[in-house]
Design a protein around this motif. Structure first.
Motif, mmCIF file in Angstrom:
data_model
loop_
_atom_site.group_PDB
_atom_site.id
_atom_site.type_symbol
_atom_site.label_atom_id
_atom_site.label_comp_id
_atom_site.label_asym_id
_atom_site.label_seq_id
_atom_site.Cartn_x
_atom_site.Cartn_y
_atom_site.Cartn_z
ATOM 1 N N PHE A 15 0.983 -1.269 -0.116
ATOM 2 C CA PHE A 15 -0.120 0.186 -0.033
ATOM 3 C C PHE A 15 0.793 1.350 -0.004
ATOM 4 O O PHE A 15 0.407 2.155 -0.410
ATOM 5 C CB PHE A 15 -1.000 -0.084 1.079
ATOM 6 N N LYS A 16 1.901 1.176 0.488
ATOM 7 C CA LYS A 16 2.938 2.423 0.547
ATOM 8 C C LYS A 16 3.284 3.016 -0.467
ATOM 9 O O LYS A 16 3.412 4.322 -0.853
ATOM 10 C CB LYS A 16 3.985 2.010 1.592
ATOM 11 N N THR A 17 3.346 1.978 -1.910
ATOM 12 C CA THR A 17 3.677 2.615 -3.071
ATOM 13 C C THR A 17 2.658 3.444 -3.757
ATOM 14 O O THR A 17 2.869 3.968 -4.557
ATOM 15 C CB THR A 17 4.091 1.287 -4.105
ATOM 16 N N GLU A 18 1.416 3.099 -3.277
ATOM 17 C CA GLU A 18 0.213 3.834 -4.038
ATOM 18 C C GLU A 18 -0.247 5.015 -2.911
ATOM 19 O O GLU A 18 -1.300 5.406 -3.502
ATOM 20 C CB GLU A 18 -1.137 2.466 -3.861
ATOM 21 N N ALA A 19 0.265 5.068 -1.842
ATOM 22 C CA ALA A 19 -0.181 6.224 -1.095
ATOM 23 C C ALA A 19 0.104 7.584 -1.550
ATOM 24 O O ALA A 19 1.352 7.668 -2.033
ATOM 25 C CB ALA A 19 0.594 6.168 0.348
ATOM 26 N N THR A 20 -0.827 8.545 -1.536
ATOM 27 C CA THR A 20 -0.546 9.711 -2.149
ATOM 28 C C THR A 20 -0.282 10.693 -1.079
ATOM 29 O O THR A 20 0.325 11.907 -1.264
ATOM 30 C CB THR A 20 -1.919 10.410 -2.514
ATOM 31 N N SER A 21 -0.385 10.215 0.310
ATOM 32 C CA SER A 21 0.049 11.174 1.470
ATOM 33 C C SER A 21 0.458 10.220 2.898
ATOM 34 O O SER A 21 -0.164 9.266 2.790
ATOM 35 C CB SER A 21 -0.941 12.425 1.719
ATOM 36 N N SER A 22 1.118 10.904 3.765
ATOM 37 C CA SER A 22 1.079 10.306 4.988
ATOM 38 C C SER A 22 1.316 11.222 5.854
ATOM 39 O O SER A 22 1.565 12.312 5.636
ATOM 40 C CB SER A 22 2.131 9.257 5.029
ATOM 41 N N PRO A 94 -6.111 6.718 -2.697
ATOM 42 C CA PRO A 94 -7.426 6.629 -3.444
ATOM 43 C C PRO A 94 -7.428 5.213 -4.342
ATOM 44 O O PRO A 94 -6.519 4.988 -4.678
ATOM 45 C CB PRO A 94 -7.133 7.733 -4.433
ATOM 46 N N MET A 95 -8.599 4.663 -4.289
ATOM 47 C CA MET A 95 -8.957 3.694 -4.829
ATOM 48 C C MET A 95 -10.400 3.718 -5.722
ATOM 49 O O MET A 95 -11.415 3.717 -4.858
ATOM 50 C CB MET A 95 -8.948 2.505 -3.936
ATOM 51 N N GLY A 96 -10.344 3.862 -6.998
ATOM 52 C CA GLY A 96 -11.675 4.182 -7.559
ATOM 53 C C GLY A 96 -12.409 5.543 -7.030
ATOM 54 O O GLY A 96 -11.833 6.650 -7.015
ATOM 55 N N ASN A 97 -13.673 5.116 -6.563
ATOM 56 C CA ASN A 97 -14.310 6.334 -6.172
ATOM 57 C C ASN A 97 -14.098 6.545 -4.380
ATOM 58 O O ASN A 97 -14.766 7.342 -3.894
ATOM 59 C CB ASN A 97 -15.865 6.412 -6.233
ATOM 60 N N HIS A 98 -13.324 5.841 -3.823
ATOM 61 C CA HIS A 98 -12.769 5.793 -2.520
ATOM 62 C C HIS A 98 -11.604 6.220 -2.062
ATOM 63 O O HIS A 98 -10.630 6.184 -2.866
ATOM 64 C CB HIS A 98 -13.470 4.446 -1.984
ATOM 65 N N GLU A 116 -9.235 1.535 6.551
ATOM 66 C CA GLU A 116 -10.592 1.636 6.745
ATOM 67 C C GLU A 116 -10.982 2.533 5.443
ATOM 68 O O GLU A 116 -10.075 3.007 4.686
ATOM 69 C CB GLU A 116 -10.807 2.761 7.805
ATOM 70 N N VAL A 117 -12.181 2.000 4.994
ATOM 71 C CA VAL A 117 -12.876 2.807 3.751
ATOM 72 C C VAL A 117 -14.167 3.286 4.169
ATOM 73 O O VAL A 117 -15.145 2.653 4.919
ATOM 74 C CB VAL A 117 -12.684 1.887 2.732
ATOM 75 N N GLU A 118 -14.472 4.615 3.930
ATOM 76 C CA GLU A 118 -15.701 5.031 4.416
ATOM 77 C C GLU A 118 -16.722 5.001 3.101
ATOM 78 O O GLU A 118 -16.337 5.367 2.093
ATOM 79 C CB GLU A 118 -15.683 6.641 5.028
ATOM 80 N N LEU A 119 -17.854 4.527 3.628
ATOM 81 C CA LEU A 119 -19.019 4.456 2.396
ATOM 82 C C LEU A 119 -20.139 5.429 2.698
ATOM 83 O O LEU A 119 -20.471 5.739 3.681
ATOM 84 C CB LEU A 119 -19.560 2.999 2.421
ATOM 85 N N ASP A 123 -24.495 -1.014 1.822
ATOM 86 C CA ASP A 123 -24.055 -2.210 0.931
ATOM 87 C C ASP A 123 -23.376 -1.449 -0.265
ATOM 88 O O ASP A 123 -23.522 -2.400 -1.104
ATOM 89 C CB ASP A 123 -25.381 -2.605 0.464
ATOM 90 N N GLU A 124 -22.868 -0.367 -0.254
ATOM 91 C CA GLU A 124 -22.044 0.151 -1.205
ATOM 92 C C GLU A 124 -20.810 -0.675 -1.869
ATOM 93 O O GLU A 124 -20.156 -1.323 -1.035
ATOM 94 C CB GLU A 124 -21.466 1.607 -0.695
ATOM 95 N N ASP A 125 -20.591 -0.785 -3.156
ATOM 96 C CA ASP A 125 -19.661 -1.601 -3.615
ATOM 97 C C ASP A 125 -18.534 -0.837 -3.653
ATOM 98 O O ASP A 125 -18.493 0.498 -3.848
ATOM 99 C CB ASP A 125 -19.959 -2.156 -5.092
ATOM 100 N N PHE A 126 -17.226 -1.400 -3.553
ATOM 101 C CA PHE A 126 -15.862 -0.611 -3.874
ATOM 102 C C PHE A 126 -15.007 -1.271 -4.237
ATOM 103 O O PHE A 126 -14.843 -2.696 -4.056
ATOM 104 C CB PHE A 126 -15.370 0.174 -2.258
ATOM 105 N N LEU A 127 -13.787 -0.904 -4.957
ATOM 106 C CA LEU A 127 -12.804 -1.688 -5.270
ATOM 107 C C LEU A 127 -11.667 -2.381 -4.231
ATOM 108 O O LEU A 127 -11.662 -1.422 -3.255
ATOM 109 C CB LEU A 127 -11.750 -0.839 -6.308
#
Length: 156
Positions: A15-22, A94-98, A116-119, A123-127
Motif C-alpha cells: 500500500f505504501k507505493t500507492e499512497a498519495t500522502s502520509s 485513493p482507489m476508484g471512487n473511495h 478503513e474505507v468510508e462508504l 451495501d456500497e460496492d468498492f474496489l
C-alpha cells in the motif's frame, strides 16, 4: 453525522507505493465508554476532538461528530486523557471512487496495520486493493479506543 465504515487488516506493505500522502497522528481518549468515545487527536499543527456513538450491531455505522482545535488545546486535553496514547502513521490511498486510510501503528501497537474505507451506504460496492486482508469491521479489539487499553503487542 453518521459514519459508515469498513475495516480490514492489511496483508502487505505494498500500500505504501500507492499512497498519495502520509502523516503522523497521536491520539488519546477522554472517554472510552462503549456507549460513546471522546477522542483527542493531533496531526501536524492541528487538533481534532471527536465524539463517536455506539456502533450498530454489525459494526458498520455509528454517530460521529468532530471539531477542530488548535494544537495547544489538543496538547492540553491529551494531558487529561485516559492512559494509553495511540501513535500511528496514516497513509491515504485513493482507489476508484473511495479513499482508503491505512494506519500503521507504532509503540505498543507495533506490527498492526489496519485499512478503513468510508462508504455512503452500508451495501456500497468498492474496489478492493490486493493488499487488503481479513475484514475486521465490528471487531472491538481493533477499535483505537480498545487498542489504547489493550495494545496489540499484549495479544496472545
Amino acid at each position: 453525522m453518521i459514519e459508515i465504515e469498513r475495516k480490514f487488516l492489511v496483508s502487505s506493505e505494498a500500500f505504501k507505493t500507492e499512497a498519495t500522502s502520509s502523516k503522523q497522528i497521536v491520539q488519546g481518549f477522554l472517554n472510552t465508554d462503549k456507549e460513546r468515545t471522546v477522542r483527542v487527536r493531533i496531526s501536524g499543527d492541528k487538533g481534532i476532538l471527536t465524539v463517536k456513538g455506539k456502533s450498530t450491531e454489525d459494526g458498520l455505522s455509528r454517530f460521529e461528530w468532530e471539531t477542530t482545535l488548535d494544537k495547544a488545546e489538543a496538547e492540553a486535553l491529551l494531558q487529561i486523557c485516559e492512559p494509553g496514547v495511540i501513535n500511528k502513521t496514516r497513509y491515504e490511498i485513493p482507489m476508484g471512487n473511495h479513499l482508503f486510510e491505512v494506519d500503521e501503528f507504532h509503540d505498543e501497537n507495533e506490527g498492526l496495520i489496519v485499512a478503513e474505507v468510508e462508504l455512503n451506504v452500508v451495501d456500497e460496492d468498492f474496489l478492493k486493493p490486493s493488499w487488503l486482508g481479513e475484514e475486521v469491521t465490528g471487531k472491538v479489539e481493533y477499535y483505537n479506543s480498545h487498542l489504547s487499553k489493550s495494545p496489540y503487542k499484549t495479544w496472545k
